[in-house]
Write a protein that holds these residues in place. Structure first.
Motif, PDB file in Angstrom:
ATOM      1  N   THR A 193       0.819  -1.220   0.000  1.00  0.00           N
ATOM      2  CA  THR A 193       0.000   0.000   0.000  1.00  0.00           C
ATOM      3  C   THR A 193       0.850   1.267   0.000  1.00  0.00           C
ATOM      4  N   ASP A 194       2.152   1.132   0.263  1.00  0.00           N
ATOM      5  CA  ASP A 194       3.043   2.290   0.083  1.00  0.00           C
ATOM      6  C   ASP A 194       3.052   2.713  -1.380  1.00  0.00           C
ATOM      7  N   PHE A 195       2.789   1.761  -2.260  1.00  0.00           N
ATOM      8  CA  PHE A 195       2.761   2.045  -3.699  1.00  0.00           C
ATOM      9  C   PHE A 195       1.342   2.317  -4.174  1.00  0.00           C
ATOM     10  N   THR A 196       0.409   1.429  -3.826  1.00  0.00           N
ATOM     11  CA  THR A 196      -0.950   1.542  -4.366  1.00  0.00           C
ATOM     12  C   THR A 196      -1.712   2.741  -3.816  1.00  0.00           C
ATOM     13  N   GLU A 224     -11.943   8.432   2.082  1.00  0.00           N
ATOM     14  CA  GLU A 224     -11.178   8.311   3.322  1.00  0.00           C
ATOM     15  C   GLU A 224     -10.812   6.855   3.610  1.00  0.00           C
ATOM     16  N   GLY A 225      -9.518   6.600   3.757  1.00  0.00           N
ATOM     17  CA  GLY A 225      -9.042   5.269   4.093  1.00  0.00           C
ATOM     18  C   GLY A 225      -8.682   4.409   2.905  1.00  0.00           C
ATOM     19  N   ALA A 226      -9.053   4.803   1.689  1.00  0.00           N
ATOM     20  CA  ALA A 226      -8.745   4.008   0.500  1.00  0.00           C
ATOM     21  C   ALA A 226      -7.250   4.062   0.212  1.00  0.00           C
ATOM     22  N   ASP A 227      -6.649   2.901  -0.010  1.00  0.00           N
ATOM     23  CA  ASP A 227      -5.201   2.865  -0.275  1.00  0.00           C
ATOM     24  C   ASP A 227      -4.814   1.793  -1.293  1.00  0.00           C
ATOM     25  N   ALA A 243     -10.721  -2.826  -4.952  1.00  0.00           N
ATOM     26  CA  ALA A 243     -10.303  -1.709  -4.110  1.00  0.00           C
ATOM     27  C   ALA A 243     -10.256  -2.141  -2.651  1.00  0.00           C
ATOM     28  N   THR A 244      -9.445  -1.432  -1.876  1.00  0.00           N
ATOM     29  CA  THR A 244      -9.381  -1.687  -0.441  1.00  0.00           C
ATOM     30  C   THR A 244      -9.324  -0.372   0.310  1.00  0.00           C
ATOM     31  N   ALA A 245      -9.906  -0.392   1.505  1.00  0.00           N
ATOM     32  CA  ALA A 245      -9.880   0.785   2.369  1.00  0.00           C
ATOM     33  C   ALA A 245      -9.814   0.313   3.812  1.00  0.00           C
ATOM     34  N   LYS A 246      -9.202   1.134   4.657  1.00  0.00           N
ATOM     35  CA  LYS A 246      -9.031   0.784   6.064  1.00  0.00           C
ATOM     36  C   LYS A 246      -9.445   1.953   6.944  1.00  0.00           C
ATOM     37  N   ARG A 247     -10.282   1.646   7.947  1.00  0.00           N
ATOM     38  CA  ARG A 247     -10.668   2.622   8.961  1.00  0.00           C
ATOM     39  C   ARG A 247     -10.754   1.921  10.316  1.00  0.00           C
ATOM     40  N   ASN A 248     -10.212   2.549  11.342  1.00  0.00           N
ATOM     41  CA  ASN A 248     -10.334   2.028  12.707  1.00  0.00           C
ATOM     42  C   ASN A 248      -9.960   0.550  12.811  1.00  0.00           C
ATOM     43  N   ASP A 249      -8.833   0.189  12.210  1.00  0.00           N
ATOM     44  CA  ASP A 249      -8.301  -1.170  12.278  1.00  0.00           C
ATOM     45  C   ASP A 249      -9.150  -2.184  11.524  1.00  0.00           C
ATOM     46  N   MET A 250     -10.114  -1.732  10.721  1.00  0.00           N
ATOM     47  CA  MET A 250     -10.894  -2.636   9.886  1.00  0.00           C
ATOM     48  C   MET A 250     -10.582  -2.366   8.427  1.00  0.00           C
TER      49      MET A 250
END
Length: 388
Positions: A193-196, A224-227, A243-250
């Motif tokens: 995710t450093d790249f994507t 918000e949170g999409a990486d 696609a993937t996204a992360k919020r609040n450890d989810m």
């Protein structure tokens, strides 16, 4: 790490805690999350729980979402030390000839693995994908064989690749479910995710001809949170996105295939993301490397070994549900024979809501255990005889 549970011998099964939870909230299907997609799926990454799916096992052309598997093999090679991010790669004439989305490699041009990985992850460069494939496997054909081998290892039965790029080819197909599973495996390598997640960057920055990279996945800037992770488009596949996204450890993974426009594709992914984050939350049932039980060792330098979790064990529940009411099952081998290898599976934990399995995870050992010497075994036998 993350070994799969091998065939179990004689088992000891312990059930801890009983109860049930309230049923899931109004279904995603009722909310028509993806009315303009041919196929779709929504998954929580840690547990693999499916929140929504639509024709998720229909075989369809994945277009450039193919590069999720390409990136997975690259990240695995980096993790194994087979290739380094700062390693130079020289583009072949074949790699430079790739059409479609590209970073415009010249035959004989040299870039690092990291630069080419950026070209794949951000700009979906077909030429960058082939250059990396040739560098790792000698040819694109050999790399594609590795892609299909990895598909089988992941247990995916509805995917077959013909190239590393997703350019149209007969017999090149996947499904929304399989793409989500590949994304789940790729996200085990958090560095990806450093790249994507980069919306824009440059290649050839210190030259007279810098190349501006703009992410084909606009959600990394606007949601918000999409990486990550990877878009796709061909006239046959239409507009696709894993696609993937992360919020609040989810962290959640959403897949859309066959959308009529990029706008509709993104809108349907956003609906799935909103559904997940607004209605659900994750709970940690076990920490990474948490001791869960003990197993007896036959003829080992030690006589017992701890069974620990290989990774965090996470479940996702509707907001407000009580995780304390879930059922936990611990299944261990009754005994294991030495020698044992660090990371070896010796059991599993299962988390259930009523009869519904929410999560399964292997239990492993954290150290090598060699066979006992004959002298140690002799002393143990004498001790047993001497006991009253």
């Amino acid at each position: 790490m993350r070994n799969r549970l091998k065939q179990m011998g004689v088992m000891v099964c312990l059930a801890v805690m009983v109860g049930s939870l309230v049923p899931m909230q109004a279904s995603a299907e009722e909310m028509e999350l993806t009315p303009k997609a041919t196929s779709a799926l929504l998954m929580e990454q840690s547990s693999g729980q499916i929140l929504y799916e639509k024709s998720s096992e229909e075989k369809l052309p994945p277009a450039s979402m193919t590069k999720i598997m390409t990136m997975l093999l690259i990240m695995e090679a980096i993790d194994k030390g087979q290739v380094a991010l700062d390693e130079d790669v020289t583009a072949s004439e074949y790699a430079a000839s790739m059409g479609g989305s590209q970073i415009f490699l010249e035959a004989g041009e040299t870039m690092t693995v990291e630069e080419l990985l950026k070209g794949v992850a951000i700009a979906s460069g077909n030429d960058a994908s082939v250059a990396l494939a040739e560098h790792l496997a000698g040819s694109e054909e050999a790399f594609v064989a590795k892609m299909n081998e990895r598909v089988k290892e992941l247990g995916l039965e509805n995917t077959h690749f013909k190239n590393t790029t997703g350019l149209p080819a007969e017999g090149h197909y996947s499904t929304a479910r399989d793409m989500a599973e590949m994304a789940k495996a790729l996200l085990e390598y958090e560095q990806i995710t450093d790249f994507t997640s980069l919306y824009e960057d440059h290649l050839r920055q210190d030259t007279e001809d810098p190349f501006w990279l703009v992410n084909t996945n606009r959600l990394v800037k606007f949601y918000e949170g999409a990486d990550g992770l990877k878009t796709g488009y061909t006239s046959e596949a239409k507009y696709c996105l894993t696609a993937t996204a992360k919020r609040n450890d989810m962290r959640v993974i959403a897949v859309v295939m066959g959308a009529p426009t990029s706008k509709e594709r993104n809108a349907q992914v956003v609906k799935m993301f909103d559904y997940a984050f607004n209605r659900f939350e994750t709970h940690e049932m076990y920490a990474e490397n948490e001791k869960v039980g003990t197993v007896r060792i036959e003829k080992g330098a030690r006589q017992t070994v701890d069974a620990v979790t290989d990774d965090r064990v996470i479940v996702m529940l509707p907001k407000g549900a009580d995780a304390a009411e879930l059922k936990r099952f611990v299944t261990l081998k009754s005994t294991v024979d030495a020698p044992l290898t660090k990371g070896q599976d010796i059991g599993e934990v299962t988390i259930k809501q009523g009869d519904r399995v929410l999560a399964k995870a292997p239990l492993i050992i954290q150290e090598d255990v060699p066979k006992a010497s004959w002298w140690t075994l002799f002393k143990r036998s004498i001790e047993r005889i001497a006991r009253p």
